[in-house]
Design an enzyme around this catalytic site. Structure first.
Site, mmCIF file in Angstrom:
data_model
loop_
_atom_site.group_PDB
_atom_site.id
_atom_site.type_symbol
_atom_site.label_atom_id
_atom_site.label_comp_id
_atom_site.label_asym_id
_atom_site.label_seq_id
_atom_site.Cartn_x
_atom_site.Cartn_y
_atom_site.Cartn_z
ATOM 1 C CD GLU A 70 66.881 54.688 69.256
ATOM 2 O OE1 GLU A 70 67.355 53.662 69.780
ATOM 3 O OE2 GLU A 70 67.206 55.837 69.596
ATOM 4 C CG HIS A 89 61.395 56.317 69.151
ATOM 5 N ND1 HIS A 89 61.365 57.043 70.317
ATOM 6 C CD2 HIS A 89 62.484 56.752 68.461
ATOM 7 C CE1 HIS A 89 62.407 57.871 70.339
ATOM 8 N NE2 HIS A 89 63.096 57.711 69.219
ATOM 9 C CG HIS A 91 62.548 62.604 68.516
ATOM 10 N ND1 HIS A 91 63.682 62.871 67.779
ATOM 11 C CD2 HIS A 91 62.704 61.349 68.992
ATOM 12 C CE1 HIS A 91 64.493 61.822 67.805
ATOM 13 N NE2 HIS A 91 63.912 60.871 68.529
ATOM 14 C CE1 TYR A 110 39.800 62.786 83.211
ATOM 15 C CE2 TYR A 110 39.808 60.396 83.006
ATOM 16 C CZ TYR A 110 39.386 61.635 82.564
ATOM 17 O OH TYR A 110 38.559 61.726 81.477
ATOM 18 C CG HIS A 152 65.750 60.132 72.547
ATOM 19 N ND1 HIS A 152 66.622 59.091 72.358
ATOM 20 C CD2 HIS A 152 65.021 60.220 71.400
ATOM 21 C CE1 HIS A 152 66.461 58.581 71.137
ATOM 22 N NE2 HIS A 152 65.484 59.252 70.541
ATOM 23 C CE1 TYR A 205 33.296 53.465 79.132
ATOM 24 C CE2 TYR A 205 34.600 52.273 77.509
ATOM 25 C CZ TYR A 205 33.609 53.188 77.816
ATOM 26 O OH TYR A 205 32.948 53.823 76.812
HETATM 27 ZN ZN ZN Z 1 64.677 58.915 68.712
#
Ligand code: ZN
Length: 224
Positions: A70, A89, A91, A110, A152, A205
């Site tokens: 990726e 990234h 899963h 929220y 994914h 904030y």
């Molecule tokens: Zn992946």
């Protein structure tokens, strides 16, 4: 600690805290005109600094290993977004389950605003590692620091590895709550105005940088 060692330590922590399983996820930090990223298919616990791959701004790979499949997503986000220096990234279980609905996480709570807007989008499906998937993710991240990826998983960005990991954990927690709310009849959503108020409160904030606050949503939550 060197950048490469930090990357390895955070990748190990990503699995330890349950955000990721095995070698399915990947992690990067901005470096020179490109990025440093975890290699493809190697257990994080066995990684050495030289295994981390430098992908330069011209998409050339440097080092003895191949980058995660990726790498395009990471590369394209760094090129398009100057507000991000780390990308995770993975899963995570509840994000992956919700992503199979191919729908965004709406304003059911929220803290959804911690990803930067009124919802957490779900990027349309495309084959893993493809340029089409990278394009979809980049679009879903417009005005956001995190998104789901259809059928994914999840992407989270940050100012550093720590904030990207924290946001990833928060989004997974939100996915867990939303999954639960859907299972017991579906949530009542907050209004546009209510979410605008949260976004304004997050932005103003404390005295710290707005985006640091957003990336550290737990602290915002605890401070209330
Ligand atoms: Zn992946």
């Amino acid at each position: 600690m060197t950048e490469r060692r930090q990357l390895i330590e955070t990748a190990i922590e990503m699995n330890r805290c349950g955000i990721n399983q095995g070698t399915s996820g990947n992690l990067s930090i901005r470096h020179e005109d490109g990025l440093l990223i975890t290699p493809s298919g190697m257990p994080y616990s066995r990684l050495e600094p030289d295994d981390i791959v430098f992908v330069d701004g011209q998409r050339e790979f440097h080092g003895p290993r191949l980058p995660s499949s990726e790498w395009r997503i990471h590369h394209d986000i760094y090129q398009a977004r100057t507000d991000c220096s780390a990308i995770l990234h993975a899963h995570p279980t509840d994000c992956a389950a919700l992503a199979c609905l191919q729908e965004p996480i709406p304003a059911f709570h929220y803290m959804v605003a911690v990803a930067g807007g009124h919802d957490i989008r779900c990027a349309p499906y495309a084959t893993f590692g493809s340029q089409a998937l990278s394009n979809h993710v980049l679009e879903a991240l417009t005005g956001r620091q995190a998104c789901l990826m259809a059928n994914h998983g999840q992407i989270a960005t940050g100012f550093n590895l720590e904030s990207a990991l924290k946001l990833s954990e928060l989004v997974e927690e939100l996915a867990h709550w939303h999954w639960g709310a859907l299972a017991i009849g579906g949530p009542k959503l907050l209004s546009q105005k209510q979410m605008d108020e949260v976004l304004t409160a997050f932005a103003t904030y404390g005295q710290q940088d707005k985006r640091k606050d957003l990336a550290a949503g737990n602290r915002l939550d605890e401070a209330q």
